[in-house]
Design a protein around this motif. Structure first.
Motif, mmCIF file in Angstrom:
data_model
loop_
_atom_site.group_PDB
_atom_site.id
_atom_site.type_symbol
_atom_site.label_atom_id
_atom_site.label_comp_id
_atom_site.label_asym_id
_atom_site.label_seq_id
_atom_site.Cartn_x
_atom_site.Cartn_y
_atom_site.Cartn_z
ATOM 1 N N GLN A 68 0.820 -1.215 0.000
ATOM 2 C CA GLN A 68 0.000 0.000 0.000
ATOM 3 C C GLN A 68 0.858 1.270 0.000
ATOM 4 O O GLN A 68 0.326 2.373 -0.033
ATOM 5 C CB GLN A 68 -0.908 0.023 1.241
ATOM 6 C CG GLN A 68 -1.920 -1.097 1.297
ATOM 7 C CD GLN A 68 -3.049 -0.917 0.307
ATOM 8 O OE1 GLN A 68 -3.205 0.151 -0.281
ATOM 9 N NE2 GLN A 68 -3.819 -1.961 0.102
ATOM 10 N N PRO A 79 -6.333 -0.313 3.783
ATOM 11 C CA PRO A 79 -6.428 -1.543 4.586
ATOM 12 C C PRO A 79 -5.074 -1.921 5.186
ATOM 13 O O PRO A 79 -4.045 -1.785 4.520
ATOM 14 C CB PRO A 79 -6.870 -2.591 3.559
ATOM 15 C CG PRO A 79 -6.455 -2.053 2.233
ATOM 16 C CD PRO A 79 -6.456 -0.566 2.337
ATOM 17 N N GLY A 81 -5.011 -4.951 7.088
ATOM 18 C CA GLY A 81 -5.203 -6.356 7.472
ATOM 19 C C GLY A 81 -6.082 -6.489 8.700
ATOM 20 O O GLY A 81 -6.363 -5.495 9.388
ATOM 21 N N GLY A 83 -9.120 -6.753 8.936
ATOM 22 C CA GLY A 83 -10.344 -5.949 8.853
ATOM 23 C C GLY A 83 -10.180 -4.545 9.385
ATOM 24 O O GLY A 83 -11.164 -3.847 9.624
ATOM 25 N N GLN A 84 -8.955 -4.105 9.582
ATOM 26 C CA GLN A 84 -8.698 -2.763 10.128
ATOM 27 C C GLN A 84 -8.147 -1.849 9.035
ATOM 28 O O GLN A 84 -7.667 -2.317 8.004
ATOM 29 C CB GLN A 84 -7.680 -2.836 11.277
ATOM 30 C CG GLN A 84 -8.027 -3.846 12.362
ATOM 31 C CD GLN A 84 -9.355 -3.532 13.040
ATOM 32 O OE1 GLN A 84 -9.590 -2.409 13.457
ATOM 33 N NE2 GLN A 84 -10.218 -4.526 13.122
ATOM 34 N N THR A 85 -8.227 -0.568 9.298
ATOM 35 C CA THR A 85 -7.704 0.398 8.329
ATOM 36 C C THR A 85 -6.803 1.414 9.030
ATOM 37 O O THR A 85 -6.921 1.617 10.238
ATOM 38 C CB THR A 85 -8.846 1.187 7.647
ATOM 39 O OG1 THR A 85 -9.658 1.776 8.665
ATOM 40 C CG2 THR A 85 -9.699 0.307 6.773
#
Lengths: 236, 799
Positions: A68, A79, A81, A83-85
């Protein structure tokens, strides 16, 4: 000619999809960072000098996953990983400014995530205590933050209980919003202190909630307008 | 067994496998991602049907001459791919996430790979069927019968499997059906390759069934988030026809939605229930004599505080905490409607002790049925309170429920609820606050219109609402709120740091004493809605007009016409996250149309041969493709309400339609392939559907309380008769076509397939925008066109 076109198209498509792996130099990242502050943050009304300086100083690209990095200074959450940002840069700046951090402040952060918000706060305040419940994220954040700052303390635990030994806190930043505000956190907030919480699904942080504890201990809350964008105007 | 019998039996088995594979994939993708994303993948996979027609058109002679060994091998290969297609997509290399599609370019090639993996079994499977249809066009009725009968049975098989084995075990099992079909269909000369591939398939299937593993869901799904918590473990897992039920336990899982900031106690740890990976509710810990419940510190306490309800009806009461709160108030009797029987069974057995026997309580009756079905048949009952479930989810659900038909939240539903209220009765519904406000305003518009429809001149006297930092609870009372009730609400607001939003005599200062908002217009919009100002609803940027049975999409807020305006406000990249569900359907439709054109129509157009009368083929088989699917969708929608069980309704409608159509196609073989038959039968279907457009709903409504046997008989009649006639249309058309230009038959197969691909999302789009009546009207027009094509065949076929 036809074969060349097909090969060219295939190469182009391949480059398009793997272009995220390209790396910039340190200078280029710094230029990106300055542009980010200019175009995404100060232009939208963030004026606190300490906040702006912190946003310029913290290398955001080091707090995002390698794939990213190219997008680290874009105007959006990314993101990380589990489900977190990592929040959009403007959100980080807004949340930092709104709690009015000072050089003597002691801040508690719930949800270290990538560690970026803690790093920004560490540039400004005396002590940052940050808690992460997801072990791999917490360990990564600890490693990165410890390498850069000696005023950030990372704990891998359930944020519900806060960090009682170091309470009360001048402000609490809850980066991982929950369906309820844990009573221990309200308890550990100094009277006159502020707590800021983003509300929204992943990649869509449009609303922030500010919790204020009055000098009499009474709690009030305020939904701040969608801070990412211009105020919502209705058709009529 | 004679070769032809073996072939027809094999076709039936293979058709059963294909439909079962499609349904199982939809279930699996719903678990991994979301249900409407399943439609997107399936529409791509179904392109296999269309693309097979294209290949047939391009290589007709070659394929037909090789059909002896090719058809069985294609069936076996299709089964082989079915067995492991899903498991391949769960390998890290092929895992994609629908949320990440909008932020990570690398997700696109992964998505394309998923499409391809799912496409292959459909393509090979459909090609086998297509070759058989064209090769045996003279006996198409018999072959089409086998195909439809098999498909109907396949739907029932998968339903049985869903209830008994884990969803990831289903594809390997049903893949073996196609493998069996392939072996059965192959003559002695060609059996070796089929047996060899079959043996490998069996070994792979056994391994995959024996080692199902746990399905890894999207990292953004509720269950994934819960499993990230320390000490998280799945303590219960059971496949059910309503979906995969899982219970997760972790010391960090707590439940206290929008808890009052005045609460200083310990928030209790709760086990969470997930269905298909989505949060369903918590396992309550009910104690007889319990005085206070955690929900008593939320806005949901208000309706319980302003009265002493004796008889309570809880609609869609699956969320256990709400039920525990209700029972802690010790009402005389509670009727709770929970449509997920699997969860009820789990709570009454495995977690009976843990939940203090809550679901077995003497004064509680649980009805495992769809809420509207219960409301329609409960006219002899009277309730003091009707509680609806909390709407939306924390922080907004990004529109993932937009296309979920919700008949509990329509005007017709509220009308029935009102009629069941006693003189002091109250209806209450809570919602998470969202931004921009949509859900709360739609609830308010629905309650206001309900009151007005029931003759209440001044709804403001009958409405109250309380808001916290994250929740709003609405209350609609049959009688005006008394002064005493109003004061009680005010007092409790003060105690819990909440604000009254709607209350007779409420002031602006009161409305934001504890929770303020920068959204200054919100209160004025609320007031205008209660005053009956329709313009404010019409002008609002989101759809906040009440849902109706004709458009039962309560959670659909996006107005397509406003996308440009919303893009200007939020930037284009945010729109998907505002209303993702609806946009996925739009994207599915566009994508399906483009791909159908590229992979089906375009290659056919490139055929150098000139086909006479292609217009007739296009119109006839296209109209059948759309018409059949549209009728199916309408019937499912109507019978869900009628039977009260969506899954049973779905399987009953699909299976009855397919089997009746199969019978029709079998009978079609007795008719000569002359134009007046499709013209006449098309007209009969058109008239029948026209009758259904106006009279189906009243007929169903008037018999909804009839005994089950009467309802089943009536349903068989209502679904079966038109389906029987519809079964004539495709084989008669194919036979007619092959009698005067056989080269056009692959065209027909391709066009029919491609329009079937897009018709599901097209029907959904039409239903959301204009209602189900329009979908039915389009179906009537389609069969009208099909009839007209043959009535005026000279104009269309240039004979």
């Amino acid at each position: 000619m036809g074969t060349f076109n097909k090969t060219g198209a295939a190469v182009f498509i391949l480059l398009f999809f793997i272009s995220g792996f390209n790396q910039l130099t340190a200078d280029e990242y710094e230029r990106e960072r300055n542009r980010m502050v200019r175009t995404q943050i100060s232009s939208r009304g963030i004026s606190d000098r300490a906040t702006l300086d912190a946003m310029r100083n913290v290398p955001r690209h080091l707090y995002v996953p390698d794939v990213q990095r190219r997008y680290a200074y874009q105007d959006r959450p990314l993101p990380i990983g589990y489900g977190q940002t990592i929040s959009q840069p403007f959100i980080v700046a807004f949340m930092t400014e709104i709690i009015e951090p000072g050089p003597d402040s002691k801040i508690l952060e719930i949800g270290a995530g990538s560690g970026y918000q803690a790093a920004v706060l560490a540039e400004i305040v005396d002590q940052v205590y940050t808690i992460e419940i997801i072990r791999p994220l917490g360990e990564q954040a600890r490693q990165k933050l410890n390498a850069q700052y000696d005023n950030v303390y990372v704990k891998i635990a359930d944020g519900y209980h806060g960090w009682e030994e170091h309470a009360p806190f001048d402000a609490i930043v809850v980066t991982a919003a929950a369906e309820y505000i844990p009573p221990p956190l309200v308890e550990q907030l100094r009277e006159g202190g502020k707590m800021i919480i983003p509300v929204g699904s992943p990649f869509q942080m449009q609303q922030l909630m500010l919790v204020e504890k009055g000098e009499d201990g009474r709690i009030s809350t305020r939904s701040l307008m969608p801070v990412r964008f211009v105020p919502f105007e209705r058709a009529n | 067994m004679r070769p032809m019998t073996r072939l027809i039996t094999g076709l039936g088995l293979h058709s059963a496998a294909l439909i079962a594979f499609q349904l199982s994939l939809m279930q699996l993708i719903s678990i991994v991602q979301w249900h409407h994303f399943a439609y997107m993948i399936i529409s791509i996979a179904m392109l296999g049907f269309g693309a097979s027609g294209t290949l047939l058109a391009l290589s007709r002679e070659r394929l037909l001459s090789a059909s002896g060994w090719l058809v069985p091998l294609l069936m076996t290969a299709s089964g082989f791919f079915m067995i492991f297609a899903f498991r391949i997509t769960r390998l890290e290399l092929f895992q994609f996430d629908v949320y990440l599609l909008f932020v990570e370019r690398a997700q696109f090639p992964v998505l394309a790979a998923n499409y391809l993996i799912y496409f292959i079994p459909f393509f090979t499977g459909a090609l086998a069927i297509g070759i058989l249809f064209i090769k045996h066009a003279g006996q198409i009725g018999t072959y089409y019968f086998s195909n439809l009968l098999g498909s109907g049975i396949g739907g029932l098989i998968v339903l049985f499997l869903f209830g008994n084995i884990y969803p990831q075990q289903v594809p390997p099992l049903i893949g073996l059906l196609s493998v069996t079909a392939g072996i059965l269909s192959s003559g002695r000369r060609h059996i070796l390759p089929n047996i060899s591939l079959g043996a490998v398939s069996v070994l792979v299937a056994i391994y995959l069934i024996a080692q199902p593993g746990r399905i890894e869901t999207s990292q953004y799904k509720g269950i994934s988030q819960a499993m990230n918590l320390p000490g998280a473990e799945v303590i219960y897992s059971k496949p059910d026809i309503h979906g995969l039920i899982e219970v997760v336990s972790s010391p960090a899982l707590r439940f206290a939605p929008a808890l009052s900031l005045s609460f200083t106690g310990e928030v209790p740890v709760k086990k969470n229930i997930f269905v298909n990976g989505d949060f369903f509710g918590v396992v309550p810990e009910y104690k007889t004599g319990q005085k206070a419940h955690i929900l008593d510190y939320t806005t949901q306490v208000f309706p319980w505080e302003i009265g002493k309800p004796g008889k309570v009806l809880m609609i869609d009461a699956g969320e256990g905490a709400t039920l525990a709160q209700a029972m802690s108030r010790r009402p005389k009797h509670v009727d709770a409607i929970i449509d997920n029987g699997g969860v009820v069974e789990m709570m009454q057995t495995v977690f009976a002790e843990h939940s203090g026997g809550l679901y077995l309580h003497d004064s509680l009756d649980i009805h495992v049925v769809e809420a509207r079905n219960f409301l329609a048949s409960a006219s002899d009952k009277e309730y003091d309170m009707i509680v609806l479930p909390q709407q939306e989810s924390f922080g907004g659900s990004a529109g993932i429920n937009a296309l979920q038909e919700n008949y509990s939240m329509t005007l017709e539903s509220f009308s029935l609820m009102w009629d069941l209220l006693g003189p002091e009765g109250i209806i209450t519904v809570s919602t998470w606050t969202d931004y921009p406000p949509r859900t709360s305003l739609k609830i308010l518009a629905t309650l206001t219109e309900t009151a007005r429809n029931k003759g209440i001149g001044s709804p403001v006297q009958h409405l109250a609402a309380v808001k916290s930092w994250g929740n709003i609870t609405f209350m609609l009372k049959k009688q005006p709120f008394s002064l005493e009730a109003v004061e009680k609400i005010r007092h409790l607001c003060e105690e819990l740091y909440f604000d009254p939003l709607l209350l007779p005599g409420v002031t602006l200062e009161e409305r934001q004493r504890y929770h303020m908002s920068d959204d200054a217009e919100f209160f004025s919009i609320v007031d205008r809605i209660v005053e009956g100002d329709k313009k404010v609803i019409e002008d609002y940027s989101f759809m906040i007009s009440p849902a109706t049975d004709n458009k039962p999409y309560f959670s659909q807020f996006l107005r397509l016409g406003n996308i440009r305006e919303l893009s200007g406000i939020y930037t284009t990249d945010q729109i998907p996250f505002l209303e993702l569900g609806y946009l996925i359907v739009v994207v599915t439709l566009i994508q399906g149309t483009i791909l159908a054109f590229i992979f089906i129509i375009l290659p056919l157009l490139r055929l150098r041969k000139s086909h006479r009368g292609k217009g007739g083929t296009l119109l006839y088989f296209g109209a059948l493709g759309i018409g059949y699917m549209f009728v199916e969708i309408i019937l499912i929608q109507r019978f869900v309400l009628y039977f009260g069980h969506p899954v049973y309704a779905l399987s009953a409608v699909i299976s009855t339609m397919l089997i009746a159509s199969g019978a029709g196609s079998l009978c079609s073989g007795r008719l000569p392939a002359i134009a007046r038959f499709p013209a006449g039968i098309g007209l009969i279907i058109t008239l029948m559907l026209l009758f259904y457009t106006f009279f189906l709903t009243p007929v169903l409504q008037s018999t909804i309380s009839s005994p089950l046997t009467v309802k089943v008989m009536l349903s068989l009649l209502l679904i079966g008769v038109p389906s029987f006639f519809k079964g004539f249309m495709f084989p008669l058309g194919i036979r007619y076509l092959s009698s005067y230009d056989a080269s056009q038959t692959p065209w027909a197969w391709g066009i029919n397939g491609s329009l079937s691909v897009i018709s599901t999302s097209l029907a959904m789009l039409i239903a959301v925008e204009t209602g189900f009546m329009t979908v039915m009207t389009v179906a009537v027009v389609c069969y009208g066109i099909a009839s007209t094509v043959f009535a005026f065949r000279k104009n269309f076929f240039r004979i």
